[in-house]
Scaffold this motif. Structure first.
Motif, PDB file in Angstrom:
ATOM      1  N   HIS A 209      26.215  24.630  16.196  1.00 29.40           N
ATOM      2  CA  HIS A 209      25.203  24.380  15.156  1.00 29.40           C
ATOM      3  C   HIS A 209      24.747  22.915  15.099  1.00 29.40           C
ATOM      4  N   THR A 210      25.701  21.991  15.230  1.00 26.80           N
ATOM      5  CA  THR A 210      25.343  20.574  15.109  1.00 26.80           C
ATOM      6  C   THR A 210      24.530  20.130  16.326  1.00 26.80           C
ATOM      7  N   ALA A 211      24.986  20.557  17.504  1.00 25.77           N
ATOM      8  CA  ALA A 211      24.267  20.200  18.740  1.00 25.77           C
ATOM      9  C   ALA A 211      22.840  20.747  18.695  1.00 25.77           C
TER      10      ALA A 211
ATOM     11  N   VAL B 202      31.244  16.835  20.054  1.00 23.70           N
ATOM     12  CA  VAL B 202      32.602  17.289  20.417  1.00 23.70           C
ATOM     13  C   VAL B 202      33.092  18.319  19.404  1.00 23.70           C
ATOM     14  N   GLY B 203      33.893  19.273  19.894  1.00 20.59           N
ATOM     15  CA  GLY B 203      34.358  20.355  19.026  1.00 20.59           C
ATOM     16  C   GLY B 203      33.143  21.097  18.486  1.00 20.59           C
ATOM     17  N   THR B 204      32.241  21.410  19.396  1.00 23.03           N
ATOM     18  CA  THR B 204      30.923  21.934  18.988  1.00 23.03           C
ATOM     19  C   THR B 204      31.011  23.335  18.401  1.00 23.03           C
TER      20      THR B 204
ATOM     21  N   ALA C 272      30.951  14.560  15.775  1.00 21.84           N
ATOM     22  CA  ALA C 272      32.140  15.427  15.634  1.00 21.84           C
ATOM     23  C   ALA C 272      32.113  15.930  14.203  1.00 21.84           C
ATOM     24  N   ARG C 273      31.722  17.192  14.030  1.00 16.71           N
ATOM     25  CA  ARG C 273      31.523  17.724  12.665  1.00 16.71           C
ATOM     26  C   ARG C 273      32.447  18.914  12.430  1.00 16.71           C
ATOM     27  N   HIS C 274      33.197  18.862  11.383  1.00 19.41           N
ATOM     28  CA  HIS C 274      34.129  19.943  11.006  1.00 19.41           C
ATOM     29  C   HIS C 274      35.079  20.289  12.143  1.00 19.41           C
ATOM     30  N   THR C 275      35.575  19.303  12.849  1.00 13.78           N
ATOM     31  CA  THR C 275      36.471  19.614  13.955  1.00 13.78           C
ATOM     32  C   THR C 275      37.692  18.702  14.028  1.00 13.78           C
ATOM     33  N   LEU C 276      37.555  17.414  13.656  1.00 13.44           N
ATOM     34  CA  LEU C 276      38.640  16.476  13.983  1.00 13.44           C
ATOM     35  C   LEU C 276      39.938  16.762  13.226  1.00 13.44           C
TER      36      LEU C 276
ATOM     37  N   LEU D  69      30.605  20.212  23.527  1.00 21.11           N
ATOM     38  CA  LEU D  69      31.885  20.305  24.234  1.00 21.11           C
ATOM     39  C   LEU D  69      32.911  21.026  23.363  1.00 21.11           C
ATOM     40  N   ASP D  70      33.593  21.997  23.958  1.00 20.54           N
ATOM     41  CA  ASP D  70      34.628  22.718  23.199  1.00 20.54           C
ATOM     42  C   ASP D  70      35.606  23.348  24.193  1.00 20.54           C
ATOM     43  N   PRO D  71      36.921  23.334  23.870  1.00 17.98           N
ATOM     44  CA  PRO D  71      37.892  23.916  24.791  1.00 17.98           C
ATOM     45  C   PRO D  71      37.971  25.444  24.707  1.00 17.98           C
TER      46      PRO D  71
ATOM     47  N   SER E 157      38.132  18.796  25.930  1.00 20.16           N
ATOM     48  CA  SER E 157      38.678  18.440  24.625  1.00 20.16           C
ATOM     49  C   SER E 157      38.255  17.018  24.283  1.00 20.16           C
ATOM     50  N   SER E 158      38.389  16.674  23.018  1.00 16.64           N
ATOM     51  CA  SER E 158      37.966  15.337  22.591  1.00 16.64           C
ATOM     52  C   SER E 158      38.860  14.261  23.192  1.00 16.64           C
ATOM     53  N   GLU E 159      40.063  14.623  23.591  1.00 19.78           N
ATOM     54  CA  GLU E 159      40.989  13.637  24.161  1.00 19.78           C
ATOM     55  C   GLU E 159      40.675  13.389  25.632  1.00 19.78           C
TER      56      GLU E 159
HETATM   57  C1  LIG Z   1      34.986  24.694  12.830  1.00 16.53           C
HETATM   58  S1  LIG Z   1      34.713  24.704  14.536  1.00 16.53           S
HETATM   59  C2  LIG Z   1      33.479  23.487  14.798  1.00 16.53           C
HETATM   60  C3  LIG Z   1      32.225  23.609  14.041  1.00 16.53           C
HETATM   61  C4  LIG Z   1      31.044  22.890  14.653  1.00 16.53           C
HETATM   62  N1  LIG Z   1      31.295  21.522  14.998  1.00 16.53           N
HETATM   63  C5  LIG Z   1      29.823  22.975  13.734  1.00 16.53           C
HETATM   64  O1  LIG Z   1      29.262  21.943  13.319  1.00 16.53           O
HETATM   65  O2  LIG Z   1      29.429  24.125  13.423  1.00 16.53           O
HETATM   66  C6  LIG Z   1      36.103  23.770  15.171  1.00 16.53           C
HETATM   67  C7  LIG Z   1      36.096  23.671  16.699  1.00 16.53           C
HETATM   68  O3  LIG Z   1      36.955  22.602  17.088  1.00 16.53           O
HETATM   69  C8  LIG Z   1      37.417  22.936  18.385  1.00 16.53           C
HETATM   70  N2  LIG Z   1      38.568  22.076  18.714  1.00 16.53           N
HETATM   71  C9  LIG Z   1      39.823  22.136  18.230  1.00 16.53           C
HETATM   72  N3  LIG Z   1      40.584  21.186  18.786  1.00 16.53           N
HETATM   73  C10 LIG Z   1      39.773  20.489  19.635  1.00 16.53           C
HETATM   74  C11 LIG Z   1      39.960  19.354  20.503  1.00 16.53           C
HETATM   75  N4  LIG Z   1      41.138  18.743  20.590  1.00 16.53           N
HETATM   76  N5  LIG Z   1      38.891  18.915  21.208  1.00 16.53           N
HETATM   77  C12 LIG Z   1      37.684  19.506  21.098  1.00 16.53           C
HETATM   78  N6  LIG Z   1      37.454  20.571  20.300  1.00 16.53           N
HETATM   79  C13 LIG Z   1      38.475  21.059  19.594  1.00 16.53           C
HETATM   80  C14 LIG Z   1      37.765  24.417  18.265  1.00 16.53           C
HETATM   81  O4  LIG Z   1      37.845  25.039  19.534  1.00 16.53           O
HETATM   82  C15 LIG Z   1      36.620  24.927  17.409  1.00 16.53           C
HETATM   83  O5  LIG Z   1      35.596  25.479  18.175  1.00 16.53           O
END
Ligand SMILES: C[S@@+](CC[C@H](N)C(=O)[O-])C[C@H]1O[C@@H](n2cnc3c(N)ncnc32)[C@H](O)[C@@H]1O
Length: 254
Positions: A54-56, A48-50, A111-115, A69-71, A95-97
């Motif tokens: 990179h993580t996927a 999530v928040g891919t 969920a890496r670097h996103t939450l 998954l990403d919005p 979205s993660s929700e």
């Molecule tokens: C720093 S990037 C993610 C980096 C990625 N996970 C990695 O490992 O390289 C943050 C991402 O979170 C996503 N994001 C922000 N709010 C989100 C939500 N509520 N649900 C899912 N993704 C979301 C943004 O669209 C953005 O693409």
């Protein structure tokens, strides 16, 4: 415009910056995440928040099927350009929700670097609980607030650089979120550190010039506690690098 639409729009111009970002492509949390995930060849996974994937992409060789998954359309586009040739990896909108996936579907969710961008951790974790199979693994990597002394400074720094930042939590807050979502906390710490180059970190968000200047000013005038906690290094009075602590957490669905 909903908050998720605003976030999606804000991220859409950042695909190239994140596709080429070394901390995201190969930061020290990635091998730890893969080790904790214990991926198996039959596993169905979701990242999530891919972002740019990179993580996927790092998990894909070990599993049957993985979704990123990403919005944000711009981030998904950059992900497709970078990793579109990986056959068992698909990028999807959501979205993660509200992921749109069925109940009890995934062996692994990451969920890496996103939450720290997501406004409702309780809704997010309930949704991730719903889509995980019983026994499924959730691996979270996220920046943490290291101590109360630096809390205000740190969040001002983050929000000045990135208006979509919501909140970096303390490790004990993560424990409560996990417990409240009926997940089991298996292991988690904030020992992993990222040494980040200040200018690359600032520029990755395509800031306006006055915004970038405001972030530099915050580094320059950081209180002693922040200088020490984040090991901020200076050259000729300008901050050149700092060290960001990351939480790496494994939880399971009972
Ligand atoms: C720093 S990037 C993610 C980096 C990625 N996970 C990695 O490992 O390289 C943050 C991402 O979170 C996503 N994001 C922000 N709010 C989100 C939500 N509520 N649900 C899912 N993704 C979301 C943004 O669209 C953005 O693409």
């Amino acid at each position: 415009m909903s908050s998720i639409e605003r976030t999606a729009k804000a991220w859409s111009g950042l695909g190239e910056n994140y596709a080429s970002s070394t901390p995201h492509k190969s930061g020290p949390s990635l091998p730890k995440l893969i080790a904790l995930a214990r991926p198996q060849k039959d596993d169905i996974c979701l990242d999530v928040g891919t972002g740019t994937g990179h993580t996927a992409a790092a998990l894909a060789p070990f599993v049957k099927e993985i979704y990123g998954l990403d919005p944000s359309e711009g981030m998904r586009l950059a992900a497709e350009q970078t990793y579109g040739s990986i056959e068992n990896l698909s990028f999807v909108d959501g979205s993660s929700e509200a992921t749109g996936f069925p109940d009890n579907h995934f062996d692994i969710v990451t969920a890496r670097h996103t939450l720290h961008h997501h406004p409702s951790m309780s809704r997010t974790l309930l949704e991730l609980h719903r889509i995980l199979k019983p026994g499924g693994r959730l691996i979270i990597v996220d920046e943490v607030t290291p101590n109360q002394e630096v809390d205000d400074w740190y969040h001002e720094l983050e929000l000045t650089r990135d208006p979509t930042h919501f909140r970096a939590y303390y490790l004990y807050e993560w424990q409560s979120f996990i417990r409240d979502a009926d997940l089991s906390w298996i292991v988690g710490d904030s020992e992993t550190r990222y040494t980040l180059d200040c200018e690359s970190w600032i520029k990755r968000m395509n800031p306006r010039p006055e915004q970038a200047e405001a972030v530099r000013h915050l580094f320059k005038t950081a209180p002693d506690a922040a200088k020490k906690t984040f090991a901020i290094a200076y050259e000729n009075g300008e901050a050149v690098s700092f060290s960001m602590p990351m939480a790496v957490i494994l939880a399971t669905k009972p």
